[in-house]
Write a protein that holds these residues in place. Structure first.
Motif, PDB file in Angstrom:
ATOM      1  N   UNK A  11       0.875  -1.188   0.000  1.00  0.00           N
ATOM      2  CA  UNK A  11       0.000   0.000   0.000  1.00  0.00           C
ATOM      3  C   UNK A  11       0.901   1.223   0.000  1.00  0.00           C
ATOM      4  N   UNK A  12       0.743   2.075  -1.019  1.00  0.00           N
ATOM      5  CA  UNK A  12       1.528   3.303  -1.119  1.00  0.00           C
ATOM      6  C   UNK A  12       0.576   4.490  -1.034  1.00  0.00           C
ATOM      7  N   UNK A  13       0.526   5.162   0.117  1.00  0.00           N
ATOM      8  CA  UNK A  13      -0.403   6.297   0.257  1.00  0.00           C
ATOM      9  C   UNK A  13       0.054   7.503  -0.552  1.00  0.00           C
ATOM     10  N   UNK A  14      -0.874   8.422  -0.800  1.00  0.00           N
ATOM     11  CA  UNK A  14      -0.575   9.643  -1.548  1.00  0.00           C
ATOM     12  C   UNK A  14      -0.152  10.738  -0.573  1.00  0.00           C
ATOM     13  N   UNK A  15       0.895  11.470  -0.942  1.00  0.00           N
ATOM     14  CA  UNK A  15       1.461  12.516  -0.083  1.00  0.00           C
ATOM     15  C   UNK A  15       0.776  13.854  -0.386  1.00  0.00           C
ATOM     16  N   UNK A  16       0.372  14.558   0.677  1.00  0.00           N
ATOM     17  CA  UNK A  16      -0.201  15.890   0.507  1.00  0.00           C
ATOM     18  C   UNK A  16       0.884  16.896   0.154  1.00  0.00           C
ATOM     19  N   UNK A  17       0.513  17.912  -0.621  1.00  0.00           N
ATOM     20  CA  UNK A  17       1.418  19.029  -0.873  1.00  0.00           C
ATOM     21  C   UNK A  17       1.359  19.985   0.316  1.00  0.00           C
ATOM     22  N   UNK A  18       2.239  20.967   0.327  1.00  0.00           N
ATOM     23  CA  UNK A  18       2.207  22.015   1.346  1.00  0.00           C
ATOM     24  C   UNK A  18       1.118  23.008   0.941  1.00  0.00           C
ATOM     25  N   UNK A  19      -0.056  22.828   1.493  1.00  0.00           N
ATOM     26  CA  UNK A  19      -1.247  23.584   1.068  1.00  0.00           C
ATOM     27  C   UNK A  19      -1.468  24.767   2.009  1.00  0.00           C
ATOM     28  N   UNK A  20      -1.338  25.985   1.474  1.00  0.00           N
ATOM     29  CA  UNK A  20      -1.410  27.206   2.272  1.00  0.00           C
ATOM     30  C   UNK A  20      -2.844  27.681   2.484  1.00  0.00           C
ATOM     31  N   UNK A  28      -7.620  23.632  -5.758  1.00  0.00           N
ATOM     32  CA  UNK A  28      -8.062  22.340  -5.208  1.00  0.00           C
ATOM     33  C   UNK A  28      -7.114  21.212  -5.582  1.00  0.00           C
ATOM     34  N   UNK A  29      -5.845  21.536  -5.770  1.00  0.00           N
ATOM     35  CA  UNK A  29      -4.834  20.501  -5.978  1.00  0.00           C
ATOM     36  C   UNK A  29      -4.142  20.253  -4.642  1.00  0.00           C
ATOM     37  N   UNK A  30      -4.407  19.103  -4.033  1.00  0.00           N
ATOM     38  CA  UNK A  30      -3.968  18.828  -2.662  1.00  0.00           C
ATOM     39  C   UNK A  30      -2.711  17.973  -2.568  1.00  0.00           C
ATOM     40  N   UNK A  31      -2.318  17.336  -3.653  1.00  0.00           N
ATOM     41  CA  UNK A  31      -1.295  16.297  -3.572  1.00  0.00           C
ATOM     42  C   UNK A  31      -0.020  16.711  -4.290  1.00  0.00           C
ATOM     43  N   UNK A  32       1.102  16.312  -3.732  1.00  0.00           N
ATOM     44  CA  UNK A  32       2.410  16.701  -4.252  1.00  0.00           C
ATOM     45  C   UNK A  32       2.827  15.790  -5.403  1.00  0.00           C
ATOM     46  N   UNK A  33       2.823  16.344  -6.607  1.00  0.00           N
ATOM     47  CA  UNK A  33       3.238  15.547  -7.775  1.00  0.00           C
ATOM     48  C   UNK A  33       4.686  15.103  -7.635  1.00  0.00           C
ATOM     49  N   UNK A  34       5.549  16.016  -7.186  1.00  0.00           N
ATOM     50  CA  UNK A  34       6.975  15.713  -7.095  1.00  0.00           C
ATOM     51  C   UNK A  34       7.235  14.562  -6.115  1.00  0.00           C
ATOM     52  N   UNK A  39       8.476   8.913  -5.038  1.00  0.00           N
ATOM     53  CA  UNK A  39       8.280   7.702  -4.224  1.00  0.00           C
ATOM     54  C   UNK A  39       8.021   6.485  -5.088  1.00  0.00           C
ATOM     55  N   UNK A  40       7.137   6.638  -6.067  1.00  0.00           N
ATOM     56  CA  UNK A  40       6.806   5.513  -6.943  1.00  0.00           C
ATOM     57  C   UNK A  40       7.993   5.138  -7.821  1.00  0.00           C
ATOM     58  N   UNK A  41       8.682   6.134  -8.336  1.00  0.00           N
ATOM     59  CA  UNK A  41       9.831   5.865  -9.207  1.00  0.00           C
ATOM     60  C   UNK A  41      10.896   5.045  -8.479  1.00  0.00           C
ATOM     61  N   UNK A  42      11.134   5.383  -7.211  1.00  0.00           N
ATOM     62  CA  UNK A  42      12.123   4.659  -6.412  1.00  0.00           C
ATOM     63  C   UNK A  42      11.693   3.208  -6.194  1.00  0.00           C
ATOM     64  N   UNK A  43      10.404   3.017  -5.862  1.00  0.00           N
ATOM     65  CA  UNK A  43       9.894   1.667  -5.624  1.00  0.00           C
ATOM     66  C   UNK A  43       9.899   0.832  -6.902  1.00  0.00           C
ATOM     67  N   UNK A  44       9.562   1.469  -8.002  1.00  0.00           N
ATOM     68  CA  UNK A  44       9.529   0.753  -9.287  1.00  0.00           C
ATOM     69  C   UNK A  44      10.917   0.236  -9.645  1.00  0.00           C
ATOM     70  N   UNK A 406      -3.074  15.464 -16.352  1.00  0.00           N
ATOM     71  CA  UNK A 406      -2.054  15.975 -15.439  1.00  0.00           C
ATOM     72  C   UNK A 406      -2.371  15.492 -14.027  1.00  0.00           C
ATOM     73  N   UNK A 407      -1.306  15.237 -13.248  1.00  0.00           N
ATOM     74  CA  UNK A 407      -1.418  14.549 -11.952  1.00  0.00           C
ATOM     75  C   UNK A 407      -2.571  15.035 -11.092  1.00  0.00           C
ATOM     76  N   UNK A 408      -2.592  16.302 -10.726  1.00  0.00           N
ATOM     77  CA  UNK A 408      -3.575  16.751  -9.752  1.00  0.00           C
ATOM     78  C   UNK A 408      -4.984  16.834 -10.299  1.00  0.00           C
ATOM     79  N   UNK A 409      -5.148  16.843 -11.632  1.00  0.00           N
ATOM     80  CA  UNK A 409      -6.506  16.815 -12.155  1.00  0.00           C
ATOM     81  C   UNK A 409      -7.137  15.451 -11.951  1.00  0.00           C
ATOM     82  N   UNK A 410      -6.316  14.459 -11.599  1.00  0.00           N
ATOM     83  CA  UNK A 410      -6.859  13.133 -11.281  1.00  0.00           C
ATOM     84  C   UNK A 410      -7.576  13.153  -9.941  1.00  0.00           C
ATOM     85  N   UNK A 411      -7.192  14.085  -9.074  1.00  0.00           N
ATOM     86  CA  UNK A 411      -7.671  14.044  -7.708  1.00  0.00           C
ATOM     87  C   UNK A 411      -8.495  15.278  -7.371  1.00  0.00           C
TER      88      UNK A 411
END
Length: 411
Positions: A11-20, A28-34, A39-44, A406-411
């Motif tokens: 299980x790989x959870x999604x990381x929140x961005x620094x949301x001000x 309404x983009x809450x998640x850190x694409x970077x 994280x996924x690239x390293x695991x892959x 694009x990443x955050x448009x998924x969420x």
């Protein structure tokens, strides 16, 4: 005859961005694409693809004599689909090569799903649909790696078509000689529990960090006659990272089929094990319902309790939106991993306490998300009113979420 049940899960959870604070209502983009991509690239690179390569080689040589199962949370599949589609392709090829079983679990490690049957069922159905969409399989077994009490599951899973659950938590005292125990829960529809010990391989790890495959298989053969099954459930995160400091599990997996075949040890998937006759019968009313205690142990301080109350208060409104995008974001936001970041550090000033910073960030995200939910409900109400006034007006359909966006448009 001895049987090995080999399961890889993660299980790989999604990381929140620094949301001000000033972003509330405007972004309404809450998640850190970077961070999520990294994280996924390293695991892959270090976990997923090396294992897939080993399994592909095994299936090419042994075909249907070898069997393996996978369990991925829906969140993990979403991240892989976006950041590492090559892993999804690998898994599809493995599915074509040999007998692969994909297990079901909740979409995220949802805190609310431990207290709400509806939430649990919604998340499990969505993960089940995701597996069907990607791999063409309808999961028959449930992977309980988030620790749901069996009485909770036995009241829910049979209604959803599941007949077997794989878990680590013990139903009854499990003697040291029994690495894997099968239970049949009576007073239910057909429902079996495959209870496995963690870290079965630990005694067979050499000083060189290699696993002694021969010693392991001899141990399997030496088990009492009523211990026909040994389930090896391995987290992807435990796989060798190509470092001298890591246990070389991949080498062990590569050696396993040939050496097991020489000793007449078979392989099986979890859903096939329900046909095994050696099972302990246990009545459902003798299993304690520990859902409340489980939830309390996961939510232990005021910050976590407040966040949980906010999430709980949004539950009915989220599902009333009938919006796939909002529901998926809702799954991500109630992941236990995010609440774990709210564990306060003793003796640390509030300004320097990371838990306080995570709390402020989480509250900002939930404030904007709450507004999105309210706006969507108001928009749905307006559209319903317009449709009622003009029944011939075409209904606007929700567009399916595309993994190519694009990443955050998924969420």
């Amino acid at each position: 005859m001895k049987t090995l049940c080999l399961v890889f899960y993660t299980h790989q959870p999604i990381v929140l961005k620094n949301y001000r604070f000033y972003e509330i209502g405007t972004n309404s983009t809450y998640f850190s694409e970077m961070h999520n991509y990294a994280n996924i690239e390293k695991l892959v690179k270090k976990k997923y693809r090396p294992l897939n390569a080993v399994l592909t080689k095994i299936f090419q040589e042994y075909g249907s004599k070898f069997k393996v199962s996978f369990s991925f949370s829906g969140v993990t599949l979403d991240l892989l689909e976006y950041a590492a589609p090559e892993v999804i392709c690998d898994l599809k090829k493995l599915n074509e090569f040999g007998p692969i079983e994909f297990l079901s679990e909740t979409y995220s490690h949802s805190v609310l799903s431990k207290k709400c049957h509806h939430e649990f069922m919604q998340q499990t159905i969505k993960q089940k649909d995701k597996v069907l969409q990607l791999f063409g399989q309808i999961p028959k077994a449930f992977m309980n790696n988030y620790g749901y009490p069996i009485k909770f599951l036995s009241n829910t899973l049979p209604q959803m078509g599941f007949k077997v659950v794989l878990q680590f938590k013990e139903l009854q005292a499990n003697p040291e000689s029994q690495p894997t125990v099968q239970h049949y829960v009576t007073d239910t529809e057909v429902f079996h529990v495959l209870q496995s010990k963690k870290r079965i391989l630990q005694p067979f790890i050499k000083a060189s960090k290699k696993i002694d495959t021969d010693a392991f298989l001899q141990w399997v053969l030496s088990l009492p006659e009523d211990n026909e099954i040994v389930c090896l459930a391995l987290d992807y995160l435990e796989l060798a990272a190509q470092s001298d400091q890591d246990v070389q599990i991949l080498e062990f997996i590569e050696e396993l089929p040939e050496k097991a075949a020489a000793l007449d040890i078979n392989f099986s998937s979890p859903s096939e094990l329900i046909h095994n006759s050696r099972q302990n019968h246990i009545k459902k009313n003798l299993i304690s319902l520990e859902t409340g205690q489980e939830l309390e142990s996961n939510v232990s301080n005021d910050l976590q309790i407040e966040i949980l109350e906010i999430l709980d208060g949004l539950k009915d409104k989220v599902y009333a939106c009938n919006n796939e995008k909002i529901i998926k974001t809702w799954f991500y936001l109630q992941d236990q991993w995010l609440l774990n970041h709210l564990n306060l550090e003793d003796g640390v000033d509030a300004e320097k306490n990371q838990a306080i910073q995570h709390y402020i960030n989480f509250r900002n995200v939930l404030q904007d998300f709450s507004q999105r939910v309210e706006q969507t409900l108001a928009q749905n109400k307006q559209e319903l009113k317009q449709n009622f006034q003009n029944p011939l007006r075409p209904v606007k359909r929700q567009q399916p979420i595309s993994s190519s966006e694009i990443f955050n448009t998924l969420f």
